[in-house]
Design an enzyme around this catalytic site. Structure first.
Site, PDB file in Angstrom:
ATOM      1  N   ARG A  32       0.974   3.510   6.725  1.00  0.00           N
ATOM      2  CA  ARG A  32       1.350   4.927   6.647  1.00  0.00           C
ATOM      3  C   ARG A  32       0.148   5.813   6.342  1.00  0.00           C
ATOM      4  O   ARG A  32       0.037   6.933   6.866  1.00  0.00           O
ATOM      5  CB  ARG A  32       2.439   5.120   5.601  1.00  0.00           C
ATOM      6  CG  ARG A  32       3.763   4.469   5.982  1.00  0.00           C
ATOM      7  CD  ARG A  32       4.844   4.771   4.966  1.00  0.00           C
ATOM      8  NE  ARG A  32       6.128   4.184   5.356  1.00  0.00           N
ATOM      9  CZ  ARG A  32       7.256   4.370   4.697  1.00  0.00           C
ATOM     10  NH1 ARG A  32       7.265   5.122   3.611  1.00  0.00           N
ATOM     11  NH2 ARG A  32       8.370   3.796   5.100  1.00  0.00           N
ATOM     12  N   ASP A 144      13.784  18.297  -1.587  1.00  0.00           N
ATOM     13  CA  ASP A 144      13.127  17.010  -1.383  1.00  0.00           C
ATOM     14  C   ASP A 144      11.677  17.155  -1.798  1.00  0.00           C
ATOM     15  O   ASP A 144      11.136  18.270  -1.826  1.00  0.00           O
ATOM     16  CB  ASP A 144      13.233  16.567   0.088  1.00  0.00           C
ATOM     17  CG  ASP A 144      13.061  15.063   0.251  1.00  0.00           C
ATOM     18  OD1 ASP A 144      14.080  14.350   0.308  1.00  0.00           O
ATOM     19  OD2 ASP A 144      11.899  14.594   0.293  1.00  0.00           O
TER      20      ASP A 144
END
Length: 274
Positions: A32, A144
């Site tokens: 990632r 979030d």
């Protein structure tokens, strides 16, 4: 990536977001982070880690770093039992209360909103309740830690197959097909998008910039990424934002066992504020 750099990254991610990153996830994290290496025009993960920890890069990079390492799984009507409880029990009770007291909007917080499927599902259920109880209105606060997913959520655009769990009548009312019928994308109707307010919030913050009289909090399938002390601290802060009698929804695999909190069981992974 060297062991020391991984340990430093794991410690930062845990301290910043509460997410545990064991050594078994090193390959996933490296994969990632290569997105950020490419985005910054760097040659290697080693160069990226030097930028973070030996220079002044961490402060500038922290939001991007958290964006790429967080897991953002979400579905419409995920764990559907919760939306049955919301439809058949919670909202009718609130509607009855509102009829005999102040007609304030139902305030719901989706505390780990990801790309918005949960928040828009809640908004659909609220809109359906409003069809039965026109005087009842509602608002969904959706937060979030990841800015990238919030950008997607605000647009309200999803792959067509993602809305398959939405009941057919709700799809007709709240989901728009593209004019180009070959497109595989759909969008939430403007009225639904107007019900949801998106913003960035880190559950690890010492306090939350949220109202303290919320009727319902959804914080599902997030606590599983935290250790026990972090779980308790987050849950206490969530409870602080629930009004007396308000409802807390957790993921089906999450439990409050062993925690001293001002809530009582009210269903499967559903709790009510004392």
């Amino acid at each position: 990536m060297g062991a020391r750099d991984f340990q430093r990254l794991a410690a930062f991610i845990h301290d910043y977001s509460g997410i545990k990153v064991p050594p078994s996830k090193s390959t996933m994290i490296e994969g990632r982070l290569r997105k950020r290496v490419r985005a910054l025009g760097m040659r290697s993960l080693d160069e990226y880690c030097k930028y973070l920890f030996n220079g002044q890069g961490l402060a500038a990079e922290e939001v991007h770093l958290i964006d790429v390492v967080t897991t953002n799984k979400t579905e419409f009507f995920r764990e559907p039992e919760h939306f049955r409880i919301l439809t058949e029990s919670v909202l009718p009770q609130i509607a009855a209360e509102r009829r005999i007291s102040v007609r304030a909007p139902v305030k719901v917080w989706s505390a780990a909103a990801s790309t918005g499927a949960e928040a828009y599902t809640i908004a659909m259920v609220l809109a359906e309740q409003q069809r039965r109880t026109p005087e009842l209105s509602g608002v969904v606060y959706a937060t979030d830690i990841c800015t990238e997913v919030l950008g997607t959520a605000q647009g309200g655009i999803f792959p067509q197959e993602m809305v398959a769990p939405v009941p057919a009548e709700m799809r007709t009312r709240y989901v728009m097909r593209a004019k180009d019928r070959s497109s595989r994308l759909v969008r939430m109707v403007p009225e639904l998008r107007a019900m949801v307010q998106f913003g960035r919030l880190n559950l690890m913050d010492a306090s939350y910039a949220m109202e303290r009289d919320l009727d319902i909090v959804f914080c599902r399938n997030v606590l599983i990424y935290f250790d026990k002390p972090t779980q308790l601290a987050v849950l206490r802060r969530l409870c602080d934002h629930l009004r007396p009698g308000g409802w807390l929804f957790l993921g089906h695999s999450e439990t409050l066992s062993g925690f001293d909190l001002p809530v009582r069981p009210a269903g499967t992974a559903v709790y009510r504020r004392s």
